[in-house]
Design an enzyme around this catalytic site. Structure first.
Site, PDB file in Angstrom:
ATOM      1  CB  CYS A 351      -1.042   0.006   1.121  1.00 52.84           C
ATOM      2  SG  CYS A 351      -0.556  -0.779   2.660  1.00 52.84           S
ATOM      3  NE  ARG A 380       2.375  -8.984   5.353  1.00 55.30           N
ATOM      4  CZ  ARG A 380       1.056  -8.931   5.234  1.00 55.30           C
ATOM      5  NH1 ARG A 380       0.291  -9.667   6.022  1.00 55.30           N
ATOM      6  NH2 ARG A 380       0.497  -8.145   4.343  1.00 55.30           N
ATOM      7  CD  GLN A 398      -0.518  -8.865   0.372  1.00 56.45           C
ATOM      8  OE1 GLN A 398      -0.009  -7.771   0.127  1.00 56.45           O
ATOM      9  NE2 GLN A 398      -1.260  -9.076   1.441  1.00 56.45           N
ATOM     10  CG  ASP A 400      -2.153  -5.618  -2.253  1.00 59.64           C
ATOM     11  OD1 ASP A 400      -3.328  -5.518  -1.868  1.00 59.64           O
ATOM     12  OD2 ASP A 400      -1.184  -5.120  -1.655  1.00 59.64           O
ATOM     13  CG  HIS A 402      -3.603  -0.450  -2.234  1.00 61.34           C
ATOM     14  ND1 HIS A 402      -2.545  -1.233  -2.646  1.00 61.34           N
ATOM     15  CD2 HIS A 402      -3.856  -0.785  -0.945  1.00 61.34           C
ATOM     16  CE1 HIS A 402      -2.167  -1.980  -1.640  1.00 61.34           C
ATOM     17  NE2 HIS A 402      -2.926  -1.746  -0.597  1.00 61.34           N
ATOM     18  CE  LYS A 483      -8.717  -8.084   9.236  1.00 58.30           C
ATOM     19  NZ  LYS A 483      -7.539  -8.918   9.076  1.00 58.30           N
ATOM     20  CG  HIS A 529      -5.631  -1.446   2.061  1.00 61.35           C
ATOM     21  ND1 HIS A 529      -4.274  -1.359   2.228  1.00 61.35           N
ATOM     22  CD2 HIS A 529      -6.145  -0.307   2.578  1.00 61.35           C
ATOM     23  CE1 HIS A 529      -3.976  -0.221   2.836  1.00 61.35           C
ATOM     24  NE2 HIS A 529      -5.098   0.448   3.061  1.00 61.35           N
TER      25      HIS A 529
END
Length: 665
Positions: A351, A380, A398, A400, A402, A483, A529
RNA sequence: GCCCAGAUAGCUCAGUCGGUAGAGCAACGCAUUCGUAAUGCGUAGGUCGCGAGUUCGAUUCUCGCUCUGGGCUCCA
């Protein structure tokens, strides 16, 4: 002698002698029910079978093959285990021992900080069988808090529970231990063993017996990492030998589907120790499946109006200071790398980088919603003990995105995202979903309460509009916003958290993101997200277990294997393989060096969707023998003398249909 | 990170009460040419996870580390 009358769930009434119990009631109805009953619900409260019934009571019997009945069996078995442990380890303190899904556990504090070993499990189990054989009655008693404290004077964990009841006045209770109020109930099954418990329990230990102790584990008292670590024993218990065997068999079946085992057997990927824990390398056969998943994801995102971006894997610390990750998420990040022009971190999320792309130039309201998409690899620092195959790893990618939008667009955007997510998940054979709304963690969040409320309300609205049922997980949100998480249930009933949709009013603030509105003023966008697969690695692992390694044809690494019956057929077999390659199939060929049976067996072990066998007849007629995988929807029977053109048409239709179905899902 | 268990050939596993190891499958070679889930024979393959310590001698005993599995906590 007077009688009492009780009413049954079917509305009928039953007359019994005064002083009768629920057990007497069961026996009066029939011997089957007498044997199956383990407890009763009397006027809405779960009660022991041995408690006398009042006149006019509404009674429902709990039988042993229901969820409630098994719960009672498991809880009672946990008591027997605690008794066995205190017999074998004098001075052992016991804390809590609830029934859980499929079984039970009990936590102990052994004298001198001793620990259980696997050998102890056998000893405990043997002692438990003696207790069951002795058929000791479970006898309930109720007492004041003061008396309870005296009774459990040498059980510090029980005392702590009692003291909590005193302090909480009925709130915040320990499930399965106490009923609340100012009375404590306890169950005694010998002079030597008594445990605090709300019950109900089976009448006597002889009612138990179909159980198995499974594993020992450490567990923190009250789940508090700073607190003492107790010794936990897990077990499973069922109403019959058959049910126990079925459960153990199901565990074996699940173990066969373990993605870590399948990944090795099917040569998909590995975790070389040299790389370090939680870091995987993808072998060609795994990589092709992953590529197909990613290609599919990209197609869907193109169709969904997303813009593709790429960002690097590390960044100077300033970025993560701005985003708040260093303040709120540092525990989940790899340690910093010092370099000559600053301190760098591996990115734990994409992000912040996507915020930089948004901010790279002035934005107009006409561009919104702006959907930036990236198959972004993040790192991570997961604690060593939490790593688990592909499901929990340290480096993962991911799918992913945004999405930057206006407040007015937020509800629609979340609503269409829900459709999008479900359609992608359905394409991979999942159709059983659970939704959870995670709300603010009061100890770990940024931003004001109003903004959090607004964001939470927006998500709630989208779920409601879709008519979706959802759970609420209080305090489970990310630090920047609430979320929606989506769990899917796989082919053998296990649940996995995959997708997530998160509303974020904070990062646009922290990065000072603005767009110019129709009113020519600057406004703050809202950010969503979202990840559909969640992590490609985890999704792949779930998929592998869901299909038990037998990927559908469109995803299968090798779709067709061509086998000549014997050497004279090799040239024809090769020409069949070449034709299929030309038609777009993933095909291989294995010559006649081994027996046909052997080669078929090998192909079946590799879970290939199609094996084509060609011999004399086929060479002469331009046909193939089609041997589909046994789970094929059209049946797994071998078909001889299929014209090659027919097979090609069938194969292409099957793959195209799967893709169309996926795209339309 | 914490508790428990584990690491022997590519895979699955046996074994050594301390004297440097064995099977099946896989790989490779030879023979076999076979119509739908294991053809036969042979060959090669292991500093017994890594590093210390004890010992005349350690794969075996002790300690540390790495990795793995099951839990706790945490999480996509």
């Amino acid at each position: 002698m007077a009688n009492i009358t009780v009413s049954l769930p079917d509305g009928s009434a039953k007359e019994l002698p005064t002083g009768s119990t629920a057990f007497d009631l069961a026996a009066s109805i029939g011997s089957g029910l007498r044997k199956a009953a383990v407890a009763a619900v009397v006027d809405g409260t779960e009660t022991d079978l041995t408690a006398p019934l009042d006149d006019g009571a509404e009674v429902a019997l709990i039988t042993d093959s229901t969820d409630e009945g098994r719960h009672v069996l498991r809880h009672s078995t946990a008591h027997v285990m605690a008794q066995a442990v205190t017999d074998l380890f004098p001075g052992a303190k016991f804390s809590i021992g609830p029934a859980i899904e499929n079984g039970f556990y009990y936590d102990f504090d052994l004298p001198g900080g001793a620990t259980f070993s696997d050998d102890d499990l056998e000893r405990v189990e043997a002692r438990m069988r003696e207790i069951v054989k002795a058929n000791q009655p479970f006898t309930r008693s109720e007492m004041s808090l003061a008396d309870a404290k005296e009774l459990f004077a040498d059980q510090p964990y029980k005392l702590e529970i009692i003291e909590r009841v005193e302090g909480a006045g009925g709130d915040d209770l320990d499930a399965g231990e106490v009923a609340g109020g100012d009375t404590i109930s306890a169950y005694r099954n010998t002079e030597g063993f008594v445990d605090m418990c709300v019950g109900p329990h089976v009448p006597s230990t002889g009612r138990l017996g179909h159980f198995k102790l499974q594993k020992v584990a450490g567990a923190y008292w009250r789940g508090n990492e700073g607190g003492p670590m107790l010794q936990r024993i897990y077990g499973t218990a069922w109403e019959s030998k058959k049910a126990l065997a079925a459960h153990l068999h199901q565990l074996e079946e699940a173990a066969k589907r373990d993605h870590r085992k399948l990944a090795v057997e099917l040569d998909l990927l590995s975790f070389p120790p040299e790389l370090g824990g939680g870091l995987a390398v993808w072998h060609p056969r795994g990589a092709i499946v992953r590529k197909l998943m990613e290609d599919y994801s990209r197609e869907r995102h193109v169709a969904g109006g997303y813009d593709f971006v790429y960002t690097p894997h590390l960044s100077k610390e300033q970025l993560f200071q701005t985003s708040g990750h260093l303040e709120w998420y540092a525990d989940g990040m790899y340690p910093p790398m010092e370099m000559d022009n600053g301190t760098y971190y591996m990115k734990p999320m994409n992000c912040p980088m996507h915020c930089l792309i948004f901010r790279s130039r002035q934005r107009s309201y006409r561009e919104l919603p702006l959907r930036l998409f990236e198959l972004g690899t993040v790192y991570r620092y997961e604690r060593a003990g939490t790593l688990h195959g592909l499901m929990r790893i340290r480096g993962f990618t991911q799918d992913d995105s945004h999405i930057f939008c206006t407040r007015d667009q937020l509800a629609d955007e979340v609503a269409s995202l829900l459709d999008f997510v479900l359609s992608v998940l359905r394409a991979f054979g999942f159709d059983d979903f659970t939704f959870n709304l995670s709300t603010k963690d009061p100890d770990k969040y940024v931003g004001t309460d109003e903004v959090w409320d607004e964001a939470t309300e927006a998500l709630r609205e989208a779920l409601d509009k879709h008519g979706l049922e959802y759970g609420v997980k209080e305090g489970d949100a990310a630090f920047y916003g609430p979320k929606i998480d989506i769990d899917v249930r796989d082919a053998i009933g296990r649940s996995w958290q995959l997708s997530t949709i998160q509303a974020d009013f904070q990062l646009p603030e922290r990065f000072d993101l603005t767009y110019v509105g129709a009113d020519n003023d600057r406004h703050r966008p809202i950010m969503l997200h979202r990840a559909l697969f969640g992590s490609i690695e985890r999704f792949f692992g779930v998929l592998l277990e869901h299909y038990a390694g037998a990927f559908p044809t469109w995803l299968s690494p090798t779709q067709v294997r061509v086998l000549p019956v014997a050497e004279p057929h090799e040239a024809y077999a090769r020409s069949v393989a070449e034709r299929l390659v030309a038609e777009g199939a993933r095909v291989d060929y294995v010559g006649a060096d081994d027996g046909l049976g052997k080669r078929i067996r090998t192909a079946k072990m590799e879970k290939l969707p199609y094996v084509l066998v060609v011999g004399d007849d086929d060479v002469a007629a331009g046909t193939v023998g089609v041997n589909p995988r046994s789970d094929h929807p059209d049946g797994g029977e071998v078909q001889r003398d299929v014209p090659l053109d027919d097979f090609v048409a069938r194969f292409q239709r099957e793959v195209a249909d799967a893709e169309v179905a996926a795209l339309q899902a």
